[in-house]
Design an enzyme around this catalytic site. Sequence first.
Site, mmCIF file in Angstrom:
data_model
loop_
_atom_site.group_PDB
_atom_site.id
_atom_site.type_symbol
_atom_site.label_atom_id
_atom_site.label_comp_id
_atom_site.label_asym_id
_atom_site.label_seq_id
_atom_site.Cartn_x
_atom_site.Cartn_y
_atom_site.Cartn_z
ATOM 1 N N SER A 64 0.845 -1.203 0.000
ATOM 2 C CA SER A 64 0.000 0.000 0.000
ATOM 3 C C SER A 64 0.873 1.243 0.000
ATOM 4 O O SER A 64 1.992 1.225 0.526
ATOM 5 C CB SER A 64 -0.889 0.023 1.243
ATOM 6 O OG SER A 64 -1.656 -1.144 1.337
HETATM 7 N N1 SAH Z 1 -0.319 -4.806 4.275
HETATM 8 C C1 SAH Z 1 0.365 -5.066 3.031
HETATM 9 C C2 SAH Z 1 -0.529 -4.736 1.855
HETATM 10 C C3 SAH Z 1 -0.582 -5.890 0.939
HETATM 11 S S1 SAH Z 1 -1.812 -5.876 -0.322
HETATM 12 C C4 SAH Z 1 1.696 -4.333 2.961
HETATM 13 O O1 SAH Z 1 1.992 -3.533 3.851
HETATM 14 O O2 SAH Z 1 2.466 -4.590 2.045
HETATM 15 C C5 SAH Z 1 -3.011 -6.939 0.368
HETATM 16 C C6 SAH Z 1 -2.595 -8.341 0.695
HETATM 17 O O3 SAH Z 1 -3.752 -9.026 1.173
HETATM 18 C C7 SAH Z 1 -2.097 -9.160 -0.490
HETATM 19 O O4 SAH Z 1 -0.811 -9.649 -0.222
HETATM 20 C C8 SAH Z 1 -3.110 -10.302 -0.609
HETATM 21 O O5 SAH Z 1 -2.547 -11.535 -1.012
HETATM 22 C C9 SAH Z 1 -3.660 -10.381 0.812
HETATM 23 N N2 SAH Z 1 -4.980 -11.000 0.949
HETATM 24 C C10 SAH Z 1 -6.063 -10.896 0.155
HETATM 25 N N3 SAH Z 1 -7.092 -11.637 0.633
HETATM 26 C C11 SAH Z 1 -6.640 -12.221 1.775
HETATM 27 C C12 SAH Z 1 -7.207 -13.121 2.723
HETATM 28 N N4 SAH Z 1 -8.453 -13.576 2.617
HETATM 29 N N5 SAH Z 1 -6.441 -13.515 3.762
HETATM 30 C C13 SAH Z 1 -5.158 -13.078 3.917
HETATM 31 N N6 SAH Z 1 -4.567 -12.243 3.034
HETATM 32 C C14 SAH Z 1 -5.287 -11.817 1.992
#
Ligand code: SAH
Length: 214
Positions: A64
Amino acid sequence: MQDTFRHKGLRRKLVEELKELGIKDEQVLQTIGSIPRHWFIESSFEQKAYENTPFPIGSGQTISNPYTVAYQSELLQLKPTDIVLEIGTGSGYQATVLALLATKVYSIERHKPLVNHTEKLLQHLNLKNLQCFYGDGFEGLPQFAPFDKIIITAAAPEIPLKLIEQLKPGGLIVLPYGEGEVQQMMRIKKKEDLSIEKELFEYFTFVPMLKGTK
Ligand code: SAH
């Protein structure tokens, strides 16, 4: 892993930019100012690590942008005693911000390659109060519940009821809510009588929260 004067300077500028964008929580600003964000992204993007933009982090996912991280962190109203659950570990950057502001952070990621990659980095950072799990965030982590705060960092098509159950009375969950191109940031408070109160904030774009693991 290096953190040079140049990186530190760029980080100070980023913090100024976040202030101008309306982030007020001093603890959040200080924490973002202290974490080398360039460690969390591929080296080919390092030049842009302190610009307010998202990046690909592999497995088709993104880290993000710093404003979004700051915004969600501020809405969580973190206290040093909080036990926090994050859904969507991704690069581990948001989890690291949380780990510096709370007592204990659990983070779940559904993409196995991302979990493996990020766990290595986090081991290197040696944050003793941060633990990552491979799993489906819709299920939460009942074995470690209840949580003071929960943050979802992927676009939630619905309010995950199991996560509300795993929240302490008086606790908060912050999530980007919606299925379309943009999602509205929502904060839900679970009141002492277990009823819930919703508040809506700005619009953002997140990758979708998907069921199951990969
Ligand atoms: N907090 C992260 C943002 C990553 S983007 C950072 O600081 O980099 C969102 C993430 O959520 C992705 O890696 C995706 O694979 C994960 N995601 C999506 N659905 C999910 C679920 N049901 N359970 C766990 N992770 C999930």
